[in-house]
Write a protein that holds these residues in place. Structure first.
Motif, mmCIF file in Angstrom:
data_model
loop_
_atom_site.group_PDB
_atom_site.id
_atom_site.type_symbol
_atom_site.label_atom_id
_atom_site.label_comp_id
_atom_site.label_asym_id
_atom_site.label_seq_id
_atom_site.Cartn_x
_atom_site.Cartn_y
_atom_site.Cartn_z
ATOM 1 N N GLU A 133 -30.989 62.093 -39.024
ATOM 2 C CA GLU A 133 -31.081 62.423 -40.454
ATOM 3 C C GLU A 133 -31.256 61.171 -41.314
ATOM 4 O O GLU A 133 -31.819 61.240 -42.398
ATOM 5 N N ASN A 134 -30.749 60.048 -40.825
ATOM 6 C CA ASN A 134 -30.802 58.820 -41.620
ATOM 7 C C ASN A 134 -31.827 57.832 -41.043
ATOM 8 O O ASN A 134 -31.480 56.718 -40.681
ATOM 9 N N VAL A 135 -33.050 58.282 -40.937
ATOM 10 C CA VAL A 135 -34.058 57.435 -40.310
ATOM 11 C C VAL A 135 -35.278 57.319 -41.231
ATOM 12 O O VAL A 135 -35.939 58.313 -41.525
ATOM 13 N N SER A 136 -35.551 56.102 -41.695
ATOM 14 C CA SER A 136 -36.757 55.895 -42.508
ATOM 15 C C SER A 136 -37.904 55.515 -41.579
ATOM 16 O O SER A 136 -37.709 55.288 -40.378
ATOM 17 N N LEU A 137 -39.081 55.417 -42.138
ATOM 18 C CA LEU A 137 -40.241 55.032 -41.315
ATOM 19 C C LEU A 137 -40.058 53.631 -40.741
ATOM 20 O O LEU A 137 -40.528 53.325 -39.651
ATOM 21 N N VAL A 138 -39.356 52.777 -41.501
ATOM 22 C CA VAL A 138 -39.085 51.414 -41.008
ATOM 23 C C VAL A 138 -38.183 51.484 -39.778
ATOM 24 O O VAL A 138 -38.447 50.841 -38.757
ATOM 25 N N ASP A 139 -37.131 52.301 -39.871
ATOM 26 C CA ASP A 139 -36.168 52.403 -38.760
ATOM 27 C C ASP A 139 -36.823 53.008 -37.520
ATOM 28 O O ASP A 139 -36.423 52.718 -36.394
#
Ligand code: MN
Length: 489
Positions: A47-53
């Protein structure tokens, strides 16, 4: 470092254990080190994943200034050198939960350099332990192998979360020292608020480096046990590894430089992979990030905003309140406990206050499974209770009864009123005490005869008088009257 510190006995003589810890502490930050995704614990998978991550092609990391500031704060709390110029490197390795194929970390130029902290051991001894460095790096995700029989899953929530890796010098010499050091690092980051210190949620973990050598010899080959996630396990790892290595060496074998995992179920370590060296990671400066550069004025500003740290507080408690190093340590180790104590001790006898707080109160809280924040007795109440002892309104014994009544919630409010209401005031009226003493002397001729030969047996009479007065007689007055009446010098 003294040379006499704890040697381990083997079959063929003494061994010195050499331990260094790499503590990973998660920065208390709302967002990750290089992305705006939430760093909060406990979210659903991914749920806490950006494109960077997730390391999507073309995504660029952006440094989180707040995390940088927390690393500086922590460095200052470790009495360490803050490097005004540092940079990020790529540490290359393949792992399913590391989608970038590299971890952004710091290698040759960490944000924090050498420092030193005080570490208190059981039994009151204090050692100084050198800090090698503190660097910032991103955490990896988590592979999950036990959710399905034929598949592995990956949760990238932790991917990119900011970690401070705090590396000690190899100056720890036993399992106790390793555990005490870990615990002290935890105390420091919690004081600073730079990491929440919740080890059970994975906010802190240690890579434990252990080797053994004959006293005075060169360092032996070390093993590194990864991701040890409790202070107790850290102690177990050091104990187990030291023993295992000594056994191998005494049997004529050699130690392999290995990376190990600890199994809490068996209390043993097992091999994970043969240890790689730094050059295996092909470190190079991350071209996506500029070096970190800031001026001394900013560091000074941060330094000025630091709270009083545990060591400073400990020494102040010893000087200001005359506390023993042990009591000062116990009280200073936790911000909330320290504040509670100072409220109780204000304008009172510091030692007496410390006795009540560390002894009676902590004991009762422990037994009830309560934290200081949930104490049924407030600092104000405890202080007033102590006042009643000091001005001789009640004896220490009665004070303990009143304490128990307040702790159990049977009584609330001002201790003076409780004492008044329950008729617990100390009897200092010598006439009343004399009357009780006379009765007891008259009823016990045998003991009276005995006390002439053995003056120490007068304690029995003191007990009887206190019992008869339900603990309310002033012990000093009782002693004086008994001495006079029994003819004891
Ligand atoms: Mn690391």
């Amino acid at each position: 470092m003294t040379e006499t510190r704890k040697l381990l006995q083997g079959q063929t003589g003494d061994w010195e254990v050499v331990v260094g810890l790499e503590v990973h502490a998660q920065v208390s930050s709302k967002s990750k080190l290089f992305s705006g995704a939430s760093a909060e614990y406990g979210a659903g998978p991914n749920e806490n994943v950006s494109l960077v991550d997730a390391a999507m092609p073309g995504m660029l990391p952006v440094i989180n200034k707040y995390c940088v500031e927390q690393a500086i704060r922590t460095g200052l709390g470790l009495n360490a050198k803050i490097n005004l110029w540092s940079r990020f490197d790529r540490k290359n390795y393949f792992y399913p939960d590391l989608p970038q194929g590299y971890q952004i970390s710091q290698y040759k130029d960490p944000i924090v350099g050498e420092g030193e902290i005080e570490v208190e051991l059981d039994g009151g001894e204090t050692i100084n332990v050198g800090i090698e460095r503190l660097h910032l790096e991103q955490d990896a995700g988590k592979s999950i192998h036990d959710l399905a029989p034929n598949a592995s899953y990956v949760d990238l929530n932790r991917s990119g979360v900011a970690l401070m890796e705090i590396v000690s010098k190899p100056e720890l010499r036993s399992a106790e020292e390793g555990a005490a050091y870990f615990s002290k690092i935890r105390t420091i980051v919690r004081y600073l608020g730079t990491c929440d210190g919740n080890i059970e949620e994975g906010s802190m973990r240690a890579d434990v480096n252990v080797s053994v050598r004959r006293p005075g010899e060169e360092l032996g080959t070390r093993t590194e046990t990864k991701n040890v996630n409790s202070i107790r396990f850290t102690k177990q790892v050091i104990d187990f590894e030291a023993r295992r290595q000594i056994e191998i060496l005494e049997a004529g074998g050699t130690i392999d430089q290995e990376t190990l995992l600890f199994d809490p179920k068996t209390g043993k370590t097992r091999s994970m992979r043969s240890k790689e060296d730094a050059h295996d990671y092909r470190y190079f400066p991350d071209p996506d990030l500029l070096p970190l550069e800031f001026d001394q004025a900013w560091v000074d500003e941060i330094k000025a905003s630091l709270p009083e740290l545990p060591d400073a507080k400990k020494h102040r408690f010893m000087d200001q309140y005359g506390l023993s190093p042990y009591d000062a340590l116990v009280l200073a180790a936790d911000k909330a406990k320290a504040a509670f104590f100072e409220q109780v001790a204000k304008d009172r006898d510091g030692k007496l206050a410390a006795n009540w707080v560390t002894g009676d109160l902590f004991g009762a809280l422990n037994k009830a499974g309560k934290e200081i924040a949930g104490s049924p007795i407030s600092a104000d109440q405890l202080g007033r209770l102590i006042d009643l002892i000091t001005d001789k309104t009640i004896s220490g014994k009665i004070a303990k009864d009143v304490f128990a009544l307040m702790f159990d919630g049977e009584e609330t409010g001002d201790p003076a009123e409780i004492v008044e209401k329950r008729g617990l005031k100390q009897v200092t009226d010598t006439g009343a005490i004399e009357k009780v003493v006379d009765e007891i002397i008259a009823a016990n001729p045998q003991q009276v005869a005995q006390v002439k030969d053995k003056p120490k047996t007068m304690g029995w009479f003191v007990g009887q008088v206190m019992k008869a007065s339900q603990g309310k007689a002033n012990p000093q007055a009782v002693n004086e009257i008994l001495k006079k009446k029994l003819g004891v010098e």
